[in-house]
Design an enzyme around this catalytic site. Structure first.
Site, PDB file in Angstrom:
ATOM      1  CG  ASP A  74       3.388  -0.548  -7.124  1.00 26.58           C
ATOM      2  OD1 ASP A  74       2.746  -0.291  -8.157  1.00 26.58           O
ATOM      3  OD2 ASP A  74       3.927   0.332  -6.432  1.00 26.58           O
ATOM      4  NE  ARG A 114       7.204   1.081  -5.145  1.00 28.89           N
ATOM      5  CZ  ARG A 114       7.562   1.164  -3.882  1.00 28.89           C
ATOM      6  NH1 ARG A 114       8.059   2.283  -3.389  1.00 28.89           N
ATOM      7  NH2 ARG A 114       7.415   0.127  -3.073  1.00 28.89           N
ATOM      8  CB  THR A 126       1.411  -1.108  -2.429  1.00 28.08           C
ATOM      9  OG1 THR A 126       1.924  -0.927  -3.754  1.00 28.08           O
ATOM     10  CG2 THR A 126       1.871  -2.460  -1.942  1.00 28.08           C
ATOM     11  N   GLY A 140       1.780   5.264  -1.346  1.00 31.95           N
ATOM     12  CA  GLY A 140       0.820   5.454  -2.433  1.00 31.95           C
ATOM     13  C   GLY A 140      -0.542   4.918  -2.043  1.00 31.95           C
ATOM     14  CG  ASP A 164       8.718  -3.069   1.340  1.00 30.95           C
ATOM     15  OD1 ASP A 164       7.747  -3.790   1.653  1.00 30.95           O
ATOM     16  OD2 ASP A 164       9.640  -3.458   0.595  1.00 30.95           O
ATOM     17  CG  ASP A 220       6.055  -3.085  -4.188  1.00 27.35           C
ATOM     18  OD1 ASP A 220       5.083  -3.012  -3.411  1.00 27.35           O
ATOM     19  OD2 ASP A 220       6.742  -2.099  -4.514  1.00 27.35           O
ATOM     20  NE  ARG A 270       8.060  11.155  -0.858  1.00 22.27           N
ATOM     21  CZ  ARG A 270       9.144  11.867  -0.491  1.00 22.27           C
ATOM     22  NH1 ARG A 270       9.124  13.192  -0.525  1.00 22.27           N
ATOM     23  NH2 ARG A 270      10.254  11.267  -0.093  1.00 22.27           N
TER      24      ARG A 270
END
Lengths: 330, 330, 330, 330
Positions: free
Chosen positions: A134, A178, A132, A18, A110, A136, A79
């Protein structure tokens, strides 16, 4: 992890996963830091897909300078599950070899790190940067993109609070992340949200109803804002309707969605992105490879990618519970 | 419409209908302009409901000064269908009489204007100011709230364009407007949206699919943004999925929702709000009543409320079609 | 002014004079509208200087799309007094002829209009668009750049009010405008400034002192903001010191300066820029030349350039005096 | 430092020194956290001056909620050198005793900490929170106010870069920081400034001239931005003129000034402010006193105030030199 020093002459950059604000600032800083160290910087367009297809071009300083404060990633992301196949990765190496590029810096999450690790094992010197919104990536306290997404969320929740208050409403706000609650927790604390709900503390609807009823009907608070991480509930609209039916409080939902991804990266974002990016170049020049960079305890750090991927995620449950008490009227 | 001059000593202000940024700036300007003209300003809390219940308080200058740049309406708004009943309106008049308030300025939309007109007929001197983000009050080219909502939308579409472009996506963005296309048209032109769809030009899904397919697959444009006014389609998610299935272009929807209502009013909003508000006080001091204020052809204007309500809405269809051609690649 | 229709195949764009936010949005819209009408758009780099030197390049759609929301002018601007000489202008015509470009759209201020008029007289079809933050082009109610500069000023005055209030200070804020008071008047009304001082109402320092003393010492207002147009006073620091000495109110000055020029153009800016730009192309396709476009009474209008330059400037003195009374405590 | 637990029932809050965005968020969080812990929160108006004069009022939840995202400090700040006198401080204690307030949280800079320490020694339980935009409190990596000031600076430098680039200019930007270079360093790295000059690396004017000449005249870079901390040079205008004379590059100066102080606190600011504030209440409830709270290595920490004041300042010289090389073209 140490290889011979100064073995590299050319370094390529790709963004993957993303998109996140600050990716462009990071690209710029890598390009500028590469020049400073005497390396030739290249840009890979469209992530790992472009790498395999050979869409790799020399970077232009004037172009990257223009993107320092632009959202998104101007070299695109994509992707590309095919990268799991070894023959595809060998093709990627071939493309880099053909252009005499010895090193690759990957900005992403990741999944992108996994790709970087695999390239490392076949001889490309790779560094991963956490990119990212997020937040995360456990090997870094903060990721490139998180700072700006937080501000986009907070400024929009401020707007939502204005209207909630004007009409004595409860508004449920869904934020990204997410499976990570970071955006919800930070934005919820920043905006004084009455409830923060993440994967760590999924609440039964009846319990949410009780909170709204108590705050609005018993204590006559003028508005209630509930921040919810995406994927926790399937249908926020239904929950809003349920709250309204049960409490008679005008209740709405707002799914912030894609606007959380873009936007001018904040100053702090760009500062952190520049620092991480420069460090990546310094590590490469120092002969390092297979590392993921993080900002840990306010210091730059590099871990072997596999170790980085194995770091545990922080728990926010205590913080969430504390601020539920602080932000709800008594 | 002319009554005896200087008959009024006290003026009350209420906000009604959906809240809009600039309502607070307008309240402030009315309070300050009232003092300038020697009137005592009062605030009615919670719109017509508060008026009937008598929640009317003297205004504080220090308080309104603080709200000059705050979103929402700090005196709250409320739905109150009961105001259609005559006995309820007489109760409202009674409340104003009790406090020796002769005049009332109402900031809101068409429904609020109706209330003001009815009060005018029973002897309250009333002025209506156009306050709604939707810009759907035909007697004014621009309404208080529209300027800021436009900027909130545009800054969020800019963010959405960043991410759409990074991933070669099509994103459908739903904006407010009730049945008016103004926010869609202005924001669509400002952001270079490939399509603007309002109630005036509801498109068949197949036709949208054709546009996306042509732009993305044939002409390889890096992103497509489609702005849609609320209420035009029932389910944007379904349309997004249909586009994706038919074109193989990654397609998402984003419903901006309530964040469009709040936020710091822009400078232009506050300038226009101040000008309209001051004019309202001047009209009242001049013995006028039953008027709706508008900004028409860049000039302040006051029309009898019933006449104001009867103005035709502008048509945007030509503009929409022109910019569809301009913003789509050939 | 009418020439044969469709005589033109190629149109060039240049920006001249001080840069203004929205110039890039305008360039984009001209390029897109030109394509829509079947014209080939060209970009002139560095204003009239680049025109004479022949720095004229075909426009790229993907590039102009990226600049839709960027401040400044990506084709640069430059001072070039030499353009007053006829032989220099003939050289410019030669450069355009060489590239078979028949038309030129100039975005800039009065000086830039003069250049466009002179080119018109030697056979280049020219249209002028009003581009300047100062809003000092009398043939248009609003200029490209004004909307954004207003918001940059207002958001910064809001910040300044925060700190002034926290410390009970008087702060003098100098804004741009050359000799036009528009930015001062609009921002002053939007922010509730206690005083607005432009070339129209240069006040004696003693009179400013009296206002500050009355507001802060007699009436105990928590802050005073005074907006001043540049060039009205020579040394704002001295005036601030004088106020402080005479009133004992902590007084500072803040010269906003160059930050007023840049920044993401607002949605309204981009809407107006797109409309004017599209109209310019339509006029050219209609065989027109030697015209200046304006937004007058909220409608697009085109006047012969010489006539446009002769329009009288609006007077703000009444508005300034009214808001001084409204915004000062009684 | 440990006193008997739960000895306190009432806690007061004051802000002191220069105002900073996030002070209001901090006040709010302290009030809410106090209620959570069963304490009654009080607000001291006008800093130590108001404390001595007894301007201490119970806090209102609805009021502090409104201020969560407002710049400045709504309880005002003030200079008050008289607090150095013991009898004045005893008067302060008397005022607190009279209202049965046992604890005081002070948000401010070093000077404010000294006051808190002195009150601690005479029996008031005090906690200091780092509140200043300058980030010059060594016991915390970040201070309340720094995050927002950084963003205000960065967004304004972005605007300045737009115009510098459009005209091939060099612009010197003076930022705040008193004697600390943090704002210059962070904003300079975030914006890719060609030079960052702080008290640590005051450059001779000739050396600045050389850089500008090399970048603009030799390497044809399109703009140069130089960030300078206040107090390093006496007269930036003179330096700008000198650069222009020597290099023939159009050079301007921009002193950002007071706009750096105000503005809506960022989300990160408010998150950090809330965390520090809640921690302050927790420490007080734990019987602690005489402590200064900091965010060190991304963790909350409390040090005895005297120890906090003795922490060394970070050095930025290496970073400054590195980014000078990175951001200048080669």
């Amino acid at each position: 992890m140490i290889m011979e020093k100064n073995a590299i002459k050319r370094v390529a950059i790709l963004t993957s996963g993303g998109d996140a604000p600050g990716m462009n600032s990071s690209i710029r800083a890598i390009v500028k830091a590469a020049r400073w160290k005497g390396l030739e910087p290249y840009l890979v367009y469209e992530g790992y897909k472009g790498l395999v297809e050979g869409d790799i071009r020399p970077a232009s300083d004037i172009e990257v300078d223009r993107y320092i404060n632009q959202g998104g990633t101007f070299i695109y992301s994509a992707r590309f599950p095919e990268f799991k196949e070894e023959k595809v990765r060998l093709k990627a190496k071939e493309q880099l070899d053909k252009k005499q590029i010895q090193a690759l810096i990957v900005i992403g999450g990741d999944g992108s790190y996994h790709g970087a690790q695999l390239l490392h094992t076949i001889g490309i010197k790779t560094i991963g940067l956490p990119g990212t919104i997020d937040n995360d990536i456990s090997s870094s306290d903060y990721t490139i993109g998180f700072f700006t997404a937080l501000e986009s969320i907070v400024s929009n929740i401020d707007r939502i609070r204005d209207t909630a208050r004007s009409h004595h409403r409860c508004i449920l706000v869904e934020v990204m992340g997410r499976y990570a609650g970071d955006l919800a927790v930070y934005s919820g604390i920043a905006t004084g949200a009455e409830l923060i709900i993440t994967a760590e503390n999924k609440m039964a609807i009846e319990d949410i109803v009780k909170v709204v009823d108590h705050q609005m009907n018993k204590l006559k608070k003028d508005s209630v804002i509930i921040i919810v991480t995406e994927h926790v509930y399937e249908n926020l609209k239904e929950i809003a309707q349920k709250i309204q039916t049960e409490t008679n409080v005008d209740t709405r939902e707002s799914i912030l969605g894609h606007l959380q991804r873009g936007g001018t990266p904040t100053g702090m974002e760009r500062y952190v992105a520049a620092q991480m990016s420069t460090y990546a170049i310094e590590l490469l020049c120092d002969g390092q490879s297979g590392l993921a960079i993080g900002l840990v305890n306010n210091k730059l750090q590099a871990l072997p990618i596999l170790e980085a991927l194995a770091q545990p995620r922080p728990k926010y449950i205590e913080l969430i519970n504390k601020y539920a008490k602080i932000n709800q009227e008594k």
